[in-house]
Design a protein around this motif. Structure first.
Motif, PDB file in Angstrom:
ATOM      1  N   ARG A 176       0.662  -1.319   0.276  1.00 41.83           N
ATOM      2  CA  ARG A 176       0.412   0.223  -0.316  1.00 41.83           C
ATOM      3  C   ARG A 176       1.244   1.382  -0.407  1.00 41.83           C
ATOM      4  N   HIS A 177       2.095   0.927   0.680  1.00 41.45           N
ATOM      5  CA  HIS A 177       2.601   2.548   1.141  1.00 41.45           C
ATOM      6  C   HIS A 177       4.108   2.011   0.938  1.00 41.45           C
ATOM      7  N   TYR A 178       5.381   2.488   0.339  1.00 41.23           N
ATOM      8  CA  TYR A 178       7.023   2.680   0.456  1.00 41.23           C
ATOM      9  C   TYR A 178       7.503   2.342   1.507  1.00 41.23           C
ATOM     10  N   SER A 179       8.356   0.987   0.991  1.00 37.39           N
ATOM     11  CA  SER A 179       8.464   0.219   2.781  1.00 37.39           C
ATOM     12  C   SER A 179       9.937   1.319   3.014  1.00 37.39           C
ATOM     13  N   ASP A 180       9.976   1.471   4.649  1.00 34.03           N
ATOM     14  CA  ASP A 180      11.288   1.693   5.146  1.00 34.03           C
ATOM     15  C   ASP A 180      11.813   0.830   5.808  1.00 34.03           C
ATOM     16  N   LYS A 181      11.753   0.031   4.872  1.00 31.09           N
ATOM     17  CA  LYS A 181      12.451  -1.143   6.047  1.00 31.09           C
ATOM     18  C   LYS A 181      13.722  -1.558   5.449  1.00 31.09           C
ATOM     19  N   LEU A 182      14.517  -1.210   3.670  1.00 38.52           N
ATOM     20  CA  LEU A 182      15.398  -1.563   3.539  1.00 38.52           C
ATOM     21  C   LEU A 182      16.412  -1.145   4.111  1.00 38.52           C
ATOM     22  N   LYS A 183      17.684  -2.174   4.852  1.00 41.45           N
ATOM     23  CA  LYS A 183      18.520  -2.008   5.390  1.00 41.45           C
ATOM     24  C   LYS A 183      20.017  -2.521   4.792  1.00 41.45           C
ATOM     25  N   ILE A 184      20.974  -0.905   4.890  1.00 38.14           N
ATOM     26  CA  ILE A 184      21.900  -1.208   4.673  1.00 38.14           C
ATOM     27  C   ILE A 184      23.028  -1.235   5.924  1.00 38.14           C
ATOM     28  N   ASP A 185      24.373  -1.886   5.757  1.00 36.34           N
ATOM     29  CA  ASP A 185      24.923  -2.629   6.479  1.00 36.34           C
ATOM     30  C   ASP A 185      26.388  -1.615   6.326  1.00 36.34           C
ATOM     31  N   PRO A 186      26.196  -0.341   7.133  1.00 36.29           N
ATOM     32  CA  PRO A 186      27.627   0.462   6.702  1.00 36.29           C
ATOM     33  C   PRO A 186      29.507  -0.299   7.061  1.00 36.29           C
ATOM     34  N   LYS A 187      28.799  -1.915   7.895  1.00 38.85           N
ATOM     35  CA  LYS A 187      30.655  -2.178   7.830  1.00 38.85           C
ATOM     36  C   LYS A 187      31.691  -2.714   6.448  1.00 38.85           C
ATOM     37  N   ARG A 188      29.730  -3.501   5.448  1.00 38.64           N
ATOM     38  CA  ARG A 188      29.886  -4.218   4.822  1.00 38.64           C
ATOM     39  C   ARG A 188      30.322  -2.659   3.152  1.00 38.64           C
ATOM     40  N   CYS A 189      29.246  -1.756   3.138  1.00 39.07           N
ATOM     41  CA  CYS A 189      29.289  -1.312   1.924  1.00 39.07           C
ATOM     42  C   CYS A 189      30.754  -0.266   1.685  1.00 39.07           C
ATOM     43  N   VAL A 190      30.883   0.121   0.919  1.00 33.85           N
ATOM     44  CA  VAL A 190      32.454   0.311   0.103  1.00 33.85           C
ATOM     45  C   VAL A 190      31.698   2.128   0.039  1.00 33.85           C
ATOM     46  N   GLY A 191      31.069   2.173  -0.749  1.00 30.94           N
ATOM     47  CA  GLY A 191      29.953   3.746  -1.170  1.00 30.94           C
ATOM     48  C   GLY A 191      30.567   3.968  -2.579  1.00 30.94           C
ATOM     49  N   CYS A 192      30.080   2.806  -3.383  1.00 30.04           N
ATOM     50  CA  CYS A 192      30.594   2.617  -4.720  1.00 30.04           C
ATOM     51  C   CYS A 192      29.539   3.798  -5.300  1.00 30.04           C
ATOM     52  N   GLY A 193      27.844   3.001  -5.107  1.00 24.36           N
ATOM     53  CA  GLY A 193      26.930   4.196  -5.880  1.00 24.36           C
ATOM     54  C   GLY A 193      26.644   3.303  -6.505  1.00 24.36           C
ATOM     55  N   ARG A 194      26.460   2.073  -6.648  1.00 22.24           N
ATOM     56  CA  ARG A 194      25.451   1.195  -7.342  1.00 22.24           C
ATOM     57  C   ARG A 194      24.248   0.723  -7.548  1.00 22.24           C
ATOM     58  N   THR A 196      13.566   4.503  -7.384  1.00 20.27           N
ATOM     59  CA  THR A 196      12.568   5.108  -6.317  1.00 20.27           C
ATOM     60  C   THR A 196      13.340   6.513  -5.544  1.00 20.27           C
ATOM     61  N   LYS A 197      15.163   6.510  -6.457  1.00 17.24           N
ATOM     62  CA  LYS A 197      15.688   7.509  -5.793  1.00 17.24           C
ATOM     63  C   LYS A 197      15.686   7.275  -4.181  1.00 17.24           C
ATOM     64  N   ASN A 198      15.520   5.478  -3.299  1.00 15.64           N
ATOM     65  CA  ASN A 198      15.328   5.851  -2.055  1.00 15.64           C
ATOM     66  C   ASN A 198      16.578   5.904  -1.739  1.00 15.64           C
ATOM     67  N   ILE A 199      17.785   5.827  -2.329  1.00 20.59           N
ATOM     68  CA  ILE A 199      18.681   5.238  -1.639  1.00 20.59           C
ATOM     69  C   ILE A 199      20.487   6.867  -2.332  1.00 20.59           C
ATOM     70  N   CYS A 200      20.963   6.934  -0.910  1.00 18.52           N
ATOM     71  CA  CYS A 200      21.640   8.272  -1.763  1.00 18.52           C
ATOM     72  C   CYS A 200      22.979   7.562  -1.122  1.00 18.52           C
ATOM     73  N   ILE A 201      24.031   8.599  -1.209  1.00 13.86           N
ATOM     74  CA  ILE A 201      25.268   8.517  -0.515  1.00 13.86           C
ATOM     75  C   ILE A 201      26.406   9.410  -0.199  1.00 13.86           C
ATOM     76  N   GLU A 202      26.092   9.267   1.499  1.00 10.18           N
ATOM     77  CA  GLU A 202      26.334   9.927   2.277  1.00 10.18           C
ATOM     78  C   GLU A 202      27.011   9.927   3.590  1.00 10.18           C
ATOM     79  N   ASN A 203      28.775  11.040   2.886  1.00 12.79           N
ATOM     80  CA  ASN A 203      30.023  10.038   3.842  1.00 12.79           C
ATOM     81  C   ASN A 203      31.087   8.978   3.625  1.00 12.79           C
ATOM     82  N   LYS A 204      30.438   8.532   2.438  1.00  7.09           N
ATOM     83  CA  LYS A 204      31.444   8.333   1.411  1.00  7.09           C
ATOM     84  C   LYS A 204      30.455   6.166   2.373  1.00  7.09           C
ATOM     85  N   VAL A 205      28.859   6.588   2.280  1.00  5.26           N
ATOM     86  CA  VAL A 205      28.399   5.030   2.770  1.00  5.26           C
ATOM     87  C   VAL A 205      26.569   5.232   2.151  1.00  5.26           C
TER      88      VAL A 205
END
Length: 258
Positions: free
Chosen positions: A185-203, A210-219
Motif C-alpha cells: 500500500r505504501h513504500y517501505s522503510d525496511k531496506l537495510k544497508i550494513d555500513p560495515k560492508r558498504c564501500v560507497g560505490c554508488g551502484r 525511486t531514488k530511495n538510496i543516497c551516498i552520505e559520507n561515502k556510505v
C-alpha cells in the motif's frame, strides 16, 4: 493487435519482467520495441502507441507501489489503449495480470488479455525461496516457451486470459492480497544497508527506481521509499543490502540463467 502499432512497457527489478516483455513483443513483431517505465521518454512512447504490452512483477498478489503511482499519475494516457498484461512471479499471484488490468480499465483502457509467468525468485535474502541453479534455468526455458506461444496466439486473435476474471480475482484476494495488503500500500522503510560492508560505490544509488538510496559520507543510506524491487539487493558487490531477511543468501539476475 496490429504489430506495427504495438510497444512493450515494463517495470523490472532483476530483469525477469523486462526479458518477458521484450521477448513477447519481438516474437510478435521483430520490429516492435520495449521500454522501461523509467525511460525519460516513456510517456511519449505510450501516447504514440495504440496497443501496449505492459509487464510488472507481482508482490504479495499485488502491484508494486512504483507501478501503481506510474499508472495513476499518467491516467490520461491509457484512454483508448488496447493493453495486454504480463505478470511475472516467483511463486503465486492468482490474478496478477487481472489486478493491473482492472486498474487500467478504470482509466478507460481496453484489456485484451493477460499472461502469468513463473520465473526465478528475486528475493535474495530469504533461504526458503531459493531454488537450485538448474531449476531456475528450467523455469526460464519454460517461461520463454510460454511467452512465444502467447505472442503467437495473440497475433492470431486468441490472446490468453491468465488472471482475467472473477475466479482469478478471488484467488489473488484470498490467496495473499487480503492478508498482505499493507505490504504494498505504501513504500517501505525496511531496506537495510550494513555500513560495515558498504564501500560507497554508488551502484545502488544509481539503479534505484525511486531514488530511495543516497551516498552520505561515502556510505549508502536508505530512506523510506523502497518499492521492494530487490534490484539493489541482488547487485550490491559487497552484499551489504537486505530487505526481508537478515543476510543475503544468493544474488541473481535473469542474466545468470540465460
Amino acid at each position: 493487435m496490429n504489430a506495427k502499432q504495438m510497444i512493450g512497457i515494463y517495470f523490472s527489478g532483476t530483469g525477469n519482467t523486462g526479458y518477458a516483455v521484450e521477448h513477447f513483443v519481438k516474437t510478435y513483431d521483430a520490429d516492435a520495441s520495449a521500454y522501461s517505465i523509467e525511460d525519460s521518454n516513456i510517456t511519449e512512447y505510450i501516447a504514440d502507441a495504440n496497443q501496449i504490452v505492459f509487464g510488472y512483477p507481482v508482490q504479495y498478489s499485488n502491484i508494486p507501489k512504483f507501478v501503481k503511482d506510474f499508472v495513476d499519475q499518467n491516467k490520461r494516457l491509457w484512454k483508448g489503449k488496447m493493453i495486454f498484461v504480463i505478470a511475472t512471479m516467483g511463486l503465486f499471484s492468482g490474478d496478477g495480470a487481472g489486478i493491473l488490468a482492472r486498474r487500467l480499465k478504470k482509466h478507460d483502457a481496453t484489456i485484451i488479455g493477460g499472461l502469468h509467468l513463473k520465473m526465478t525468485d528475486s528475493i535474495a535474502d530469504e533461504k526458503a525461496l531459493k531454488r537450485p541453479f538448474e531449476e531456475n534455468q528450467k523455469l526460464i526455458m519454460l517461461a520463454t516457451q510460454k511467452i512465444e506461444r502467447a505472442a503467437e496466439d495473440t497475433r492470431n486473435g486468441h490472446a490468453p486470459q491468465d488472471g482475467i476474471g472473477f475466479l482469478a480475482h478471488l484467488a489473488g484476494l484470498f490467496g495473499q492480497r487480503l492478508y498482505f495488503y499493507n505490504k504494498t500500500r505504501h513504500y517501505s522503510d525496511k531496506l537495510k544497508i550494513d555500513p560495515k560492508r558498504c564501500v560507497g560505490c554508488g551502484r545502488c544509488e544509481s539503479i534505484c527506481p525511486t531514488k530511495n538510496i543516497c551516498i552520505e559520507n561515502k556510505v549508502a543510506v536508505a530512506k523510506d521509499r523502497c518499492t521492494m524491487c530487490y534490484r539493489c539487493v541482488n547487485t550490491c558487490p559487497k552484499q551489504a543490502i537486505t530487505l526481508l531477511g537478515k543476510r543475503v543468501v544468493e544474488q541473481g539476475t535473469i542474466d545468470k540463467y540465460l
